[in-house]
Design a protein around this motif. Structure first.
Motif, PDB file in Angstrom:
ATOM      1  N   LEU A  98       0.715  -1.347  -0.053  1.00  0.00           N
ATOM      2  CA  LEU A  98       0.022   0.046  -0.114  1.00  0.00           C
ATOM      3  C   LEU A  98       0.846   1.373  -0.054  1.00  0.00           C
ATOM      4  O   LEU A  98       0.652   2.149   0.441  1.00  0.00           O
ATOM      5  CB  LEU A  98      -0.907   0.097   1.131  1.00  0.00           C
ATOM      6  N   GLY A  99       1.884   1.246  -0.756  1.00  0.00           N
ATOM      7  CA  GLY A  99       2.929   2.458  -0.692  1.00  0.00           C
ATOM      8  C   GLY A  99       2.381   3.203  -1.806  1.00  0.00           C
ATOM      9  O   GLY A  99       1.323   3.106  -2.047  1.00  0.00           O
ATOM     10  N   ALA A 100       3.351   3.805  -2.767  1.00  0.00           N
ATOM     11  CA  ALA A 100       3.105   5.035  -3.652  1.00  0.00           C
ATOM     12  C   ALA A 100       1.802   4.198  -4.715  1.00  0.00           C
ATOM     13  O   ALA A 100       1.028   4.684  -5.102  1.00  0.00           O
ATOM     14  CB  ALA A 100       4.176   5.328  -4.032  1.00  0.00           C
ATOM     15  N   ARG A 101       2.486   3.143  -5.468  1.00  0.00           N
ATOM     16  CA  ARG A 101       1.874   2.493  -6.377  1.00  0.00           C
ATOM     17  C   ARG A 101       0.330   1.866  -5.652  1.00  0.00           C
ATOM     18  O   ARG A 101      -0.358   1.824  -6.282  1.00  0.00           O
ATOM     19  CB  ARG A 101       2.667   1.678  -7.046  1.00  0.00           C
ATOM     20  N   GLY A 102       0.726   1.039  -4.618  1.00  0.00           N
ATOM     21  CA  GLY A 102      -0.581   0.361  -3.880  1.00  0.00           C
ATOM     22  C   GLY A 102      -1.520   1.335  -3.678  1.00  0.00           C
ATOM     23  O   GLY A 102      -2.786   1.080  -4.026  1.00  0.00           O
ATOM     24  N   HIS A 103      -1.237   2.267  -2.898  1.00  0.00           N
ATOM     25  CA  HIS A 103      -2.357   3.493  -2.669  1.00  0.00           C
ATOM     26  C   HIS A 103      -2.916   3.769  -3.959  1.00  0.00           C
ATOM     27  O   HIS A 103      -4.227   4.178  -4.169  1.00  0.00           O
ATOM     28  CB  HIS A 103      -1.602   4.449  -2.304  1.00  0.00           C
ATOM     29  N   HIS A 104      -2.245   4.094  -5.078  1.00  0.00           N
ATOM     30  CA  HIS A 104      -2.912   4.814  -6.406  1.00  0.00           C
ATOM     31  C   HIS A 104      -3.840   3.814  -7.000  1.00  0.00           C
ATOM     32  O   HIS A 104      -4.987   3.974  -7.338  1.00  0.00           O
ATOM     33  CB  HIS A 104      -1.875   4.975  -7.498  1.00  0.00           C
ATOM     34  N   ILE A 105      -3.311   2.358  -6.885  1.00  0.00           N
ATOM     35  CA  ILE A 105      -4.224   1.385  -7.573  1.00  0.00           C
ATOM     36  C   ILE A 105      -5.434   1.281  -6.533  1.00  0.00           C
ATOM     37  O   ILE A 105      -6.787   1.148  -7.192  1.00  0.00           O
ATOM     38  CB  ILE A 105      -3.658  -0.049  -7.472  1.00  0.00           C
ATOM     39  N   LEU A 106      -5.369   1.346  -5.388  1.00  0.00           N
ATOM     40  CA  LEU A 106      -6.439   1.018  -4.423  1.00  0.00           C
ATOM     41  C   LEU A 106      -7.466   2.259  -4.621  1.00  0.00           C
ATOM     42  O   LEU A 106      -8.599   2.125  -4.496  1.00  0.00           O
ATOM     43  CB  LEU A 106      -5.978   1.110  -2.908  1.00  0.00           C
ATOM     44  N   ALA A 111     -15.289  -0.785 -11.547  1.00  0.00           N
ATOM     45  CA  ALA A 111     -16.646  -1.122 -11.088  1.00  0.00           C
ATOM     46  C   ALA A 111     -16.985  -2.488 -10.882  1.00  0.00           C
ATOM     47  O   ALA A 111     -17.754  -3.018  -9.770  1.00  0.00           O
ATOM     48  CB  ALA A 111     -17.561  -0.650 -12.093  1.00  0.00           C
ATOM     49  N   ASP A 112     -16.288  -3.304 -11.412  1.00  0.00           N
ATOM     50  CA  ASP A 112     -16.599  -4.703 -11.377  1.00  0.00           C
ATOM     51  C   ASP A 112     -15.442  -5.547 -10.491  1.00  0.00           C
ATOM     52  O   ASP A 112     -15.443  -6.817 -10.473  1.00  0.00           O
ATOM     53  CB  ASP A 112     -16.427  -5.593 -12.868  1.00  0.00           C
ATOM     54  N   ALA A 113     -15.002  -4.766  -9.494  1.00  0.00           N
ATOM     55  CA  ALA A 113     -13.830  -5.346  -8.625  1.00  0.00           C
ATOM     56  C   ALA A 113     -14.338  -4.836  -7.277  1.00  0.00           C
ATOM     57  O   ALA A 113     -14.863  -3.910  -7.186  1.00  0.00           O
ATOM     58  CB  ALA A 113     -12.519  -4.993  -8.963  1.00  0.00           C
ATOM     59  N   GLU A 114     -14.028  -5.932  -6.113  1.00  0.00           N
ATOM     60  CA  GLU A 114     -14.573  -5.448  -5.065  1.00  0.00           C
ATOM     61  C   GLU A 114     -13.259  -5.810  -4.129  1.00  0.00           C
ATOM     62  O   GLU A 114     -12.442  -6.679  -3.897  1.00  0.00           O
ATOM     63  CB  GLU A 114     -15.460  -6.571  -4.578  1.00  0.00           C
ATOM     64  N   ILE A 115     -13.044  -4.738  -3.106  1.00  0.00           N
ATOM     65  CA  ILE A 115     -11.841  -4.762  -2.239  1.00  0.00           C
ATOM     66  C   ILE A 115     -12.292  -5.753  -1.329  1.00  0.00           C
ATOM     67  O   ILE A 115     -13.256  -5.636  -0.347  1.00  0.00           O
ATOM     68  CB  ILE A 115     -11.578  -3.329  -1.543  1.00  0.00           C
ATOM     69  N   VAL A 116     -11.654  -6.827  -0.942  1.00  0.00           N
ATOM     70  CA  VAL A 116     -12.023  -7.906   0.130  1.00  0.00           C
ATOM     71  C   VAL A 116     -10.945  -7.907   1.302  1.00  0.00           C
ATOM     72  O   VAL A 116     -11.104  -8.017   2.272  1.00  0.00           O
ATOM     73  CB  VAL A 116     -12.213  -9.193  -0.404  1.00  0.00           C
ATOM     74  N   ALA A 117      -9.691  -7.248   1.066  1.00  0.00           N
ATOM     75  CA  ALA A 117      -8.492  -7.039   2.119  1.00  0.00           C
ATOM     76  C   ALA A 117      -7.506  -6.218   1.556  1.00  0.00           C
ATOM     77  O   ALA A 117      -7.273  -6.030   0.247  1.00  0.00           O
ATOM     78  CB  ALA A 117      -8.232  -8.559   2.184  1.00  0.00           C
ATOM     79  N   VAL A 118      -6.793  -5.704   2.351  1.00  0.00           N
ATOM     80  CA  VAL A 118      -5.700  -4.950   2.172  1.00  0.00           C
ATOM     81  C   VAL A 118      -4.442  -5.446   2.964  1.00  0.00           C
ATOM     82  O   VAL A 118      -4.737  -6.132   3.955  1.00  0.00           O
ATOM     83  CB  VAL A 118      -5.864  -3.400   2.562  1.00  0.00           C
ATOM     84  N   CYS A 119      -3.242  -5.330   2.587  1.00  0.00           N
ATOM     85  CA  CYS A 119      -2.106  -5.767   3.263  1.00  0.00           C
ATOM     86  C   CYS A 119      -0.902  -5.011   3.053  1.00  0.00           C
ATOM     87  O   CYS A 119      -0.405  -4.507   1.923  1.00  0.00           O
ATOM     88  CB  CYS A 119      -1.706  -7.272   2.797  1.00  0.00           C
ATOM     89  N   ASP A 120      -0.203  -4.652   4.190  1.00  0.00           N
ATOM     90  CA  ASP A 120       1.001  -3.942   4.219  1.00  0.00           C
ATOM     91  C   ASP A 120       1.994  -4.327   5.455  1.00  0.00           C
ATOM     92  O   ASP A 120       1.503  -4.521   6.440  1.00  0.00           O
ATOM     93  CB  ASP A 120       0.816  -2.331   4.048  1.00  0.00           C
ATOM     94  N   VAL A 121       3.259  -4.204   5.320  1.00  0.00           N
ATOM     95  CA  VAL A 121       4.274  -4.360   6.362  1.00  0.00           C
ATOM     96  C   VAL A 121       4.009  -3.439   7.482  1.00  0.00           C
ATOM     97  O   VAL A 121       4.374  -3.679   8.502  1.00  0.00           O
ATOM     98  CB  VAL A 121       5.613  -4.504   5.803  1.00  0.00           C
ATOM     99  N   ASP A 122       3.623  -2.266   7.115  1.00  0.00           N
ATOM    100  CA  ASP A 122       3.459  -1.218   8.102  1.00  0.00           C
ATOM    101  C   ASP A 122       2.210  -1.042   8.532  1.00  0.00           C
ATOM    102  O   ASP A 122       0.919  -0.988   7.926  1.00  0.00           O
ATOM    103  CB  ASP A 122       3.618   0.255   7.283  1.00  0.00           C
ATOM    104  N   GLU A 123       1.735  -1.618   9.782  1.00  0.00           N
ATOM    105  CA  GLU A 123       0.620  -1.948  10.328  1.00  0.00           C
ATOM    106  C   GLU A 123      -0.451  -0.743  10.303  1.00  0.00           C
ATOM    107  O   GLU A 123      -1.515  -0.812  10.261  1.00  0.00           O
ATOM    108  CB  GLU A 123       0.728  -2.575  11.731  1.00  0.00           C
TER     109      GLU A 123
END
Length: 324
Positions: A98-106, A111-123
């Motif tokens: 969930l860094g620079a690129r991950g944040h941007h993608i998130l 519309a046809d995708a659903e976030i079911v979980a997120v993960c990063d080493v920084d709690e």
């Protein structure tokens, strides 16, 4: 054959055939010859094709593309393998990194995708995103993949971890969309491709610029041999990164963490398009160095190319030309 964008002074790829040349510009391909006519005006460009990561993510989650081949589009329903409500309509995605690129993608969920979980080493980062989107958060990618209902994962970690996370996800039967480059070494990249085939899952890299109208039209022109036999190619991808950029993370600009410099991080998109249009050279005479930045990897790469049919090419990429 050049266009401007915030971090790049100029960008361009061109290939030449008998009496004609094809230049890829910003969203428009142009044939140089008797007509001098932009391909957009010749009905070859679809205005609905977005070049953003949001648009590409939507397509990539439905695609299986390894190498230079274009995405193979299938229905999102074909990806549904869980009993999650609505699984046949929306793709459950776990976001890892969930860094620079991950944040941007998130932030650009199709519309046809659903976030079911997120993960990063920084709690703290993982918790904040989990609470923001109302989904479970993890600091361990294995738990994120095994303990949730995700059907696919996006991998936006530092380069070295792309194959580690990606191969584990594939072995768990998950489809994988990896940020570029897919690995820091060739051997690790090959292992990812083998894992996808072995587990019969979809695997693709974030090369969304393939889907821009100009590039799609250019590929069609080349495939139909409208230029004749290609006899010269040229790539110029000249841009700038400040030293602060390289100092922003310990893994940047290191062989062990990044796997290289401009060739694997800043220039993969134009290189991908260049090779898709002109093909792979048979012989390369190249040099790399780092002069402006205090880094161990290259900030410049230049090459002379020879192709099997006798064609020649010029190749020039760097991150040390500050915009005026």
């Amino acid at each position: 054959s050049f266009y401007h964008e915030p971090f790049h002074t100029c960008h361009g790829a061109s290939i030449l055939g008998p009496g004609r040349s094809l230049r890829v510009e910003s969203g428009i391909g142009r044939i140089a010859g008797p007509e001098q006519q932009p391909v957009k005006e010749r009905g070859l460009v679809s205005k609905s094709n977005s070049s953003t990561r949001r648009g590409f993510l939507k397509r990539a989650l439905r695609a299986g593309a390894i190498g230079l081949a274009g995405p193979r589009v299938i229905s999102s329903g074909a990806l549904a393998v869980s009993g999650r409500p609505g699984a046949n309509d929306r793709i459950g995605v776990g976001y890892i990194g969930l860094g620079a690129r991950g944040h941007h993608i998130l932030r650009h969920l199709p519309a046809d995708a659903e976030i079911v979980a997120v993960c990063d080493v920084d709690e703290a980062v993982a918790k904040a995103k989990g609470e923001e989107f109302g989904v479970p958060y993890f600091t361990d990618y294995k738990k994120c993949i095994k303990e949730t209902d995700c059907e696919a994962v996006t991998v936006a970690t530092p380069h070295f971890y792309h194959p580690i996370v990606g191969i584990y996800a594939m072995n768990q039967g998950k489809h994988v969309l990896s940020e570029k480059p897919i690995a820091a070494t060739i051997s690790q990249a090959e292992k990812m491709a083998k894992a996808a085939k072995k587990n019969k899952v979809l695997f693709t890299a974030m090369f969304q610029q393939r889907t821009t109208p100009g590039v799609r039209a250019a590929l069609e022109i080349v495939a139909k041999k409208q230029l004749g036999e290609i006899y010269r190619t040229c790539l110029i991808a000249s841009g700038f990164r400040a030293m602060a950029y390289y100092n922003s993370a310990l893994w940047r600009a290191t062989w062990v963490g990044e796997g290289g410099g401009v060739l694997v991080n800043q220039a993969p998109h134009p290189i991908d398009i260049f090779c898709a249009l002109g093909g792979l050279p048979a012989k390369v005479l190249a040099r790399t160095d780092a002069r402006i930045h205090d880094i161990e990897v290259e900030d410049r790469a230049e090459a002379l190319l020879d192709y099997k049919n006798g064609a020649t090419g010029d190749f020039f990429v760097r991150t040390r030309e500050a915009p005026a």
